[in-house]
Write a protein that holds these residues in place. Structure first.
Motif, PDB file in Angstrom:
ATOM      1  N   ARG A   1       0.823  -1.211   0.000  1.00  0.00           N
ATOM      2  CA  ARG A   1       0.000   0.000   0.000  1.00  0.00           C
ATOM      3  C   ARG A   1       0.856   1.260   0.000  1.00  0.00           C
ATOM      4  O   ARG A   1       0.923   1.972   1.002  1.00  0.00           O
ATOM      5  N   PRO A   2       1.527   1.540  -1.099  1.00  0.00           N
ATOM      6  CA  PRO A   2       2.338   2.767  -1.154  1.00  0.00           C
ATOM      7  C   PRO A   2       1.452   3.999  -0.931  1.00  0.00           C
ATOM      8  O   PRO A   2       0.428   4.129  -1.590  1.00  0.00           O
ATOM      9  N   ALA A   3       1.847   4.836   0.016  1.00  0.00           N
ATOM     10  CA  ALA A   3       1.006   5.979   0.356  1.00  0.00           C
ATOM     11  C   ALA A   3       1.103   7.104  -0.662  1.00  0.00           C
ATOM     12  O   ALA A   3       0.294   8.017  -0.678  1.00  0.00           O
ATOM     13  N   HIS A   4       2.145   7.053  -1.486  1.00  0.00           N
ATOM     14  CA  HIS A   4       2.368   8.129  -2.446  1.00  0.00           C
ATOM     15  C   HIS A   4       2.882   7.482  -3.725  1.00  0.00           C
ATOM     16  O   HIS A   4       3.554   6.449  -3.665  1.00  0.00           O
TER      17      HIS A   4
ATOM     18  N   TYR B   1      -5.148   6.520  -6.214  1.00  0.00           N
ATOM     19  CA  TYR B   1      -4.390   7.727  -5.891  1.00  0.00           C
ATOM     20  C   TYR B   1      -5.114   8.966  -6.377  1.00  0.00           C
ATOM     21  O   TYR B   1      -5.648   8.969  -7.477  1.00  0.00           O
ATOM     22  N   ALA B   2      -5.111   9.977  -5.505  1.00  0.00           N
ATOM     23  CA  ALA B   2      -5.642  11.272  -5.918  1.00  0.00           C
ATOM     24  C   ALA B   2      -4.515  12.278  -5.744  1.00  0.00           C
ATOM     25  O   ALA B   2      -3.985  12.426  -4.643  1.00  0.00           O
ATOM     26  N   ASP B   3      -4.139  12.963  -6.790  1.00  0.00           N
ATOM     27  CA  ASP B   3      -3.007  13.897  -6.770  1.00  0.00           C
ATOM     28  C   ASP B   3      -1.787  13.272  -6.114  1.00  0.00           C
ATOM     29  O   ASP B   3      -1.171  13.864  -5.206  1.00  0.00           O
ATOM     30  N   ASP B   4      -1.426  12.099  -6.515  1.00  0.00           N
ATOM     31  CA  ASP B   4      -0.252  11.361  -6.057  1.00  0.00           C
ATOM     32  C   ASP B   4      -0.366  10.737  -4.669  1.00  0.00           C
ATOM     33  O   ASP B   4       0.500   9.989  -4.262  1.00  0.00           O
ATOM     34  N   TRP B   5      -1.391  11.069  -3.898  1.00  0.00           N
ATOM     35  CA  TRP B   5      -1.525  10.473  -2.568  1.00  0.00           C
ATOM     36  C   TRP B   5      -2.571   9.362  -2.592  1.00  0.00           C
ATOM     37  O   TRP B   5      -3.593   9.468  -3.252  1.00  0.00           O
ATOM     38  N   ARG B   6      -2.298   8.304  -1.837  1.00  0.00           N
ATOM     39  CA  ARG B   6      -3.194   7.159  -1.840  1.00  0.00           C
ATOM     40  C   ARG B   6      -4.481   7.521  -1.111  1.00  0.00           C
ATOM     41  O   ARG B   6      -4.474   8.209  -0.082  1.00  0.00           O
ATOM     42  N   VAL B   7      -5.584   7.044  -1.662  1.00  0.00           N
ATOM     43  CA  VAL B   7      -6.879   7.250  -1.029  1.00  0.00           C
ATOM     44  C   VAL B   7      -7.314   5.910  -0.444  1.00  0.00           C
ATOM     45  O   VAL B   7      -7.374   4.907  -1.160  1.00  0.00           O
TER      46      VAL B   7
ATOM     47  N   PRO C   1     -11.604  13.271  -5.123  1.00  0.00           N
ATOM     48  CA  PRO C   1     -11.350  14.524  -5.842  1.00  0.00           C
ATOM     49  C   PRO C   1      -9.976  14.528  -6.501  1.00  0.00           C
ATOM     50  O   PRO C   1      -9.151  13.666  -6.214  1.00  0.00           O
ATOM     51  N   GLY C   2      -9.716  15.490  -7.353  1.00  0.00           N
ATOM     52  CA  GLY C   2      -8.383  15.698  -7.924  1.00  0.00           C
ATOM     53  C   GLY C   2      -8.097  14.774  -9.094  1.00  0.00           C
ATOM     54  O   GLY C   2      -8.982  14.152  -9.664  1.00  0.00           O
ATOM     55  N   ARG C   3      -6.795  14.712  -9.410  1.00  0.00           N
ATOM     56  CA  ARG C   3      -6.352  13.858 -10.509  1.00  0.00           C
ATOM     57  C   ARG C   3      -6.294  12.432  -9.971  1.00  0.00           C
ATOM     58  O   ARG C   3      -5.501  12.129  -9.076  1.00  0.00           O
ATOM     59  N   THR C   4      -7.127  11.569 -10.497  1.00  0.00           N
ATOM     60  CA  THR C   4      -7.198  10.222  -9.935  1.00  0.00           C
ATOM     61  C   THR C   4      -6.497   9.211 -10.835  1.00  0.00           C
ATOM     62  O   THR C   4      -6.614   9.254 -12.067  1.00  0.00           O
ATOM     63  N   ARG C   5      -5.774   8.317 -10.163  1.00  0.00           N
ATOM     64  CA  ARG C   5      -5.091   7.242 -10.880  1.00  0.00           C
ATOM     65  C   ARG C   5      -5.230   5.961 -10.079  1.00  0.00           C
ATOM     66  O   ARG C   5      -5.461   5.999  -8.869  1.00  0.00           O
ATOM     67  N   ILE C   6      -5.073   4.835 -10.759  1.00  0.00           N
ATOM     68  CA  ILE C   6      -4.957   3.597 -10.014  1.00  0.00           C
ATOM     69  C   ILE C   6      -3.547   3.072 -10.208  1.00  0.00           C
ATOM     70  O   ILE C   6      -2.911   3.304 -11.245  1.00  0.00           O
ATOM     71  N   GLY C   7      -3.030   2.390  -9.170  1.00  0.00           N
ATOM     72  CA  GLY C   7      -1.687   1.831  -9.253  1.00  0.00           C
ATOM     73  C   GLY C   7      -1.738   0.343  -8.958  1.00  0.00           C
ATOM     74  O   GLY C   7      -2.458  -0.100  -8.075  1.00  0.00           O
ATOM     75  N   ILE C   8      -0.966  -0.390  -9.735  1.00  0.00           N
ATOM     76  CA  ILE C   8      -0.923  -1.835  -9.530  1.00  0.00           C
ATOM     77  C   ILE C   8       0.512  -2.306  -9.747  1.00  0.00           C
ATOM     78  O   ILE C   8       1.194  -1.878 -10.681  1.00  0.00           O
ATOM     79  N   ARG C   9       0.989  -3.140  -8.835  1.00  0.00           N
ATOM     80  CA  ARG C   9       2.366  -3.636  -8.940  1.00  0.00           C
ATOM     81  C   ARG C   9       2.483  -4.646 -10.086  1.00  0.00           C
ATOM     82  O   ARG C   9       1.540  -5.406 -10.337  1.00  0.00           O
TER      83      ARG C   9
END
Lengths: 290, 360
Positions: free
Chosen positions: B231-234, B347-353, B275-283
């Motif tokens: 769970r990377p926070a950023h 992730y929203a604006d680089d921070w994990r939600v 809110p913000g720029r949303t992305r999903i991250g997957i290893r």
């Protein structure tokens, strides 16, 4: 592997050989030529063998000058090296004031030697010189033209003023090359200021200090212009150092033979002492590396 | 020994900082537990060394306080803090012998000579320099010099913390492993708080119980290696930890689904409005190739890195990596990519939600 033999390359060395011959070998051999002959002018020479050397080795005058010279070099080394290190340690390390200090320190080094002599000659005069006049007004009997001790003090102070900068600048360069981490580690290790100097700064400055000591020794041992302008070797013979004596003998009395013999011995003495200095210090360095 | 607390700490090398960009360290609150083995991980220039020098007192922070236990040491000099620090490049006292070097911090603190000797012998055995004890330090190799630096850092038993500033940079790879293992065993034996700065994730993950990741003057996450991985926070932690780093996709989040380029990707948990720029991250470890379903995937090349293979490719213009075990067949018609839903982070604006219902 077969080497290609091509001796033409030697021709490329020729210009250097010619240059060195004219700048060093020929003048030196001229001196050697004078040192083993006697002349009465008209280009008439008489073989004298090693008489002049013998005479010079038994000359009280030369031994006295050598003694004064040795004392002078010892005094100025003993003052300029520690003082130069002390100044370097207290100079700002960076920023505007570091540049100001560097320029101020370099100034005395840029002044022609006879001007330095003249500056101090006037500075020390009791009638018009700032130093001499001020001392006289303070009731201190100071007169470098009459008192041998005063003359010595003036010559030594003049040399310290002129050359301590050189030691300071070299030491400063040595200090600047020490990475910040050394000082940080010393803080972490709770090292005292003295320990920092003794175990970090001094070892790191060793190389440049070796050069500083050698330069200052050689220069001071050959000093001529400044004391000649300041005191002319007086009062009496009290500040007649080797070079001054040599010039008196060669040009004043026109004793070319003895002066040439004297020159050669002078040259050998400087060479020998510098070599001993260098060898001892380099060996110390190596021994410590074990 | 004591817990080290950083309170509203910030630092700027500029005496009159105007904007946040002028700060080498942005304002932070952080607690280093007593006896923890921490790795401080981050790219070069992210403020790791600045933070370390503030803790050891070599640098006074421009804002905030540093507490050791209950004591405010913000203005205390290094000597008063009782901290050991090892630097990136070897610092040895050239003219001293190895023994004198190791004894130096103890001698300066007026320890008993008998104790000093015993302790120096013990440390020398640990760093493998017993045979060189009476040699001058200046003739030694860079490796040996750095071992002396490490030894000097560890010679004091009563320190509040030992700080390592990328100490193994100049050491041979095989020695690195050995020394790291020794540091670790030293930590178990004496229980000093250790903070180990590095930009090498392997070093960080093998040394530390807790890894602190810094990015751009901020602590972006502190956690166990597992937490950093899962769970990377950023997004920086995602990129920086793991090899290759995390894959990111621009996405819209709608409850238990993310929409990537019009394709619905199931998520392992439900999210509220993001809110913000949303992305999903997957290893890359949690992606698999498939014949149908998921997102379209184009293979660019396959790298064999020993224990596993890395498939490098593209999903609609975004670079994506997949890690598969050694020997896995890669079918020619596998043109789709599937993600393990519970391993997807939002992730929203680089921070994990955090998803709804997850404990922070």
């Amino acid at each position: 592997m077969d080497k290609t033999l091509n001796n033409k390359a030697w021709f490329l060395v020729a210009p250097v050989l010619v240059l060195v011959a004219f700048s060093a070998v020929v003048p030196l051999m001229t001196v050697v030529n004078y040192s083993v002959q006697d002349t009465f002018g008209n280009n008439q020479f008489f073989w004298a063998g090693l008489d002049w050397f013998d005479q010079m080795l038994h000359s009280e005058r030369m031994w006295a000058a050598l003694g004064r010279q040795a004392i002078f070099s010892a005094i100025i080394l003993a003052i300029e090296v520690p003082l130069g290190i002390f100044v370097a340690l207290n100079m700002p390390k960076k920023g505007f004031w570091a540049s100001v200090c560097l320029v101020l320190m370099a100034l005395p080094l840029l002044i022609p030697f006879n001007v330095v002599g003249t500056i101090w000659q006037i500075f020390g005069r009791v009638d018009i010189g700032l130093l001499g006049y001020a001392l006289a007004k303070l009731g201190i009997g100071y007169n470098y033209t009459a008192n041998a001790f005063d003359a010595w003090v003036t010559v030594v102070v003049m040399d310290v003023w002129h050359w301590t900068s050189l030691v300071a600048l070299l030491a400063y360069a040595g200090l600047q090359s020490i990475p910040e981490a050394y000082y940080q580690a010393a803080k972490i290790d709770q090292a005292s200021r003295w320990s920092v100097f003794r175990y970090i700064e001094l070892p790191k400055m060793q190389g440049v200090l070796l050069i500083a000591v050698l330069l200052r020794f050689m220069d001071s041992f050959m000093i001529y212009t400044e004391p000649f302008v300041l005191t002319g070797g007086g009062p009496g013979n009290s500040t007649t150092f080797l070079s001054i004596d040599l010039v008196k003998m060669a040009i004043g009395q026109f004793d070319l033979g003895p002066a040439a013999a004297f020159s050669l011995m002078y040259f050998l003495v400087i060479l020998a002492i510098s070599w001993v200095f260098y060898t001892v210090m380099v060996n110390l360095d190596k021994a410590e590396g074990k | 020994m004591a817990q080290i607390t950083l309170k509203n700490l910030a630092h700027s090398y500029d005496p009159t900082p105007r904007s946040e960009a002028d700060y080498a360290l942005k304002e932070m609150d952080h607690i280093w537990e007593d006896g923890g083995a921490y790795a401080l991980l981050g790219a070069s220039g992210c403020g790791k060394s600045t933070l370390l020098n503030i803790i050891s007192g070599l640098l006074r922070p421009s804002h905030g306080r540093v507490l050791f236990g209950e004591t405010d040491v913000t203005d205390a000099p290094t000597a008063a803090r009782n901290i050991a620090q090892v630097f990136q490049f070897p610092v040895v006292y050239d003219t001293m012998t190895v023994r004198e070097n190791l004894a130096f911090p103890l001698r300066n603190r007026k320890m008993d000579p008998g104790y000093i000797k015993a302790r120096v012998d013990q440390i020398a055995a640990m760093i493998g320099l017993e045979a060189e004890l009476s040699r001058k330090a200046r003739g030694l190799t860079a490796d040996a010099k750095q071992k002396i630096s490490l030894g000097r850092g560890m010679v004091r038993e009563d320190v509040n913390a030992i700080l390592f500033d990328e100490p193994l940079t100049v050491i041979d790879p095989h020695m690195k492993f050995e020394l790291r293992t020794q540091l670790k065993s030293l930590h178990r034996e004496f229980g000093h708080t250790m903070i180990y700065v590095t930009h090498d994730q392997t070093e960080a993950l093998t040394f530390a119980d807790k890894v602190v990741v810094m990015h751009d003057g901020r602590v972006v996450q502190m956690g166990t290696p597992e937490e950093l991985f899962e769970r990377p926070a950023h997004s920086f932690v995602g990129y920086f930890i793991g090899s290759p780093g995390m894959n990111f996709f621009e996405a819209e989040i709608a409850g238990a689904h993310a929409i990537v380029n019009g394709v619905e990707v199931p998520l392992g948990a439900t999210h509220g409005p993001v809110p913000g720029r949303t992305r999903i991250g997957i290893r890359p470890e949690f992606c698999v190739l498939d014949r149908a379903g998921g997102l379209p995937f184009q293979i660019r090349r396959i790298e064999d890195v020993g224990r596993h293979r890395i498939i490098r490719g593209e999903v609609m213009g975004t670079e994506v990596n997949i890690t598969v075990p050694e020997g896995t067949e890669i079918a020619a018609d596998a043109t789709r990519i599937l993600f393990a839903p519970e391993k997807i982070n939002v992730y929203a604006d680089d921070w994990r939600v955090a998803p709804l219902g997850e404990e922070m």
